[in-house]
Design a protein around this motif. Sequence first.
Motif, PDB file in Angstrom:
ATOM      1  N   ARG A  84       7.267  -9.755 -25.628  1.00  0.00           N
ATOM      2  CA  ARG A  84       7.509 -10.813 -26.690  1.00  0.00           C
ATOM      3  C   ARG A  84       6.432 -11.983 -26.386  1.00  0.00           C
ATOM      4  O   ARG A  84       5.771 -12.381 -27.472  1.00  0.00           O
ATOM      5  N   LEU A  87       3.457 -11.607 -28.763  1.00  0.00           N
ATOM      6  CA  LEU A  87       3.248 -12.247 -30.125  1.00  0.00           C
ATOM      7  C   LEU A  87       3.180 -13.773 -30.044  1.00  0.00           C
ATOM      8  O   LEU A  87       3.304 -14.631 -30.962  1.00  0.00           O
ATOM      9  N   LEU A 116       8.933 -17.114 -34.663  1.00  0.00           N
ATOM     10  CA  LEU A 116       7.721 -16.229 -34.863  1.00  0.00           C
ATOM     11  C   LEU A 116       6.545 -17.016 -35.439  1.00  0.00           C
ATOM     12  O   LEU A 116       5.475 -16.547 -34.836  1.00  0.00           O
ATOM     13  N   ILE A 140      12.273 -14.309 -32.454  1.00  0.00           N
ATOM     14  CA  ILE A 140      11.771 -13.094 -31.806  1.00  0.00           C
ATOM     15  C   ILE A 140      12.732 -12.744 -30.688  1.00  0.00           C
ATOM     16  O   ILE A 140      13.040 -13.413 -29.728  1.00  0.00           O
TER      17      ILE A 140
END
Length: 142
Positions: A84, A87, A116, A140
């Motif tokens: 994660r 991102l 996100l 996320i």
Amino acid sequence: MTTATSITVRVPLAIRHRPGRKTVVSPMGDGVTPVTTRADPALVKALGRAFRYQRMLDEGRYASITEMATAEKIERGYLGNLLRLTLMAPDLVELVLDGRAADRVALPALLEPMPLAWAHQREHLLSDGPTRRAEPDVRIEA
């Protein structure tokens, strides 16, 4: 008969404690200033691992996170949390790597589910306290 002599050599240095490591700082001559960083080694290592694991998935080395976790001998959930991190907003990654976010962002906070949208990530990670928004927050989750 000769007498025993000893020589004492004194080297001026300072040992400074940094998170996770010790740094020896020697006096710098010739006007050279030492390069200092406040980057948290745990955060830097986690980001490095996250991008490495993501690259391995992208290259097709492993078909799934489960397969990679087994091969790398780490827990699948932890691997998902690390992935994660790839991102995160690029400017937040830069803040972490430069050590400018060390006072505000810790590894446990980064491993938690985060929004996100990059703008919401900035609010979530860099705000002093939790912020309330009227719209639902997309998170996320691995």
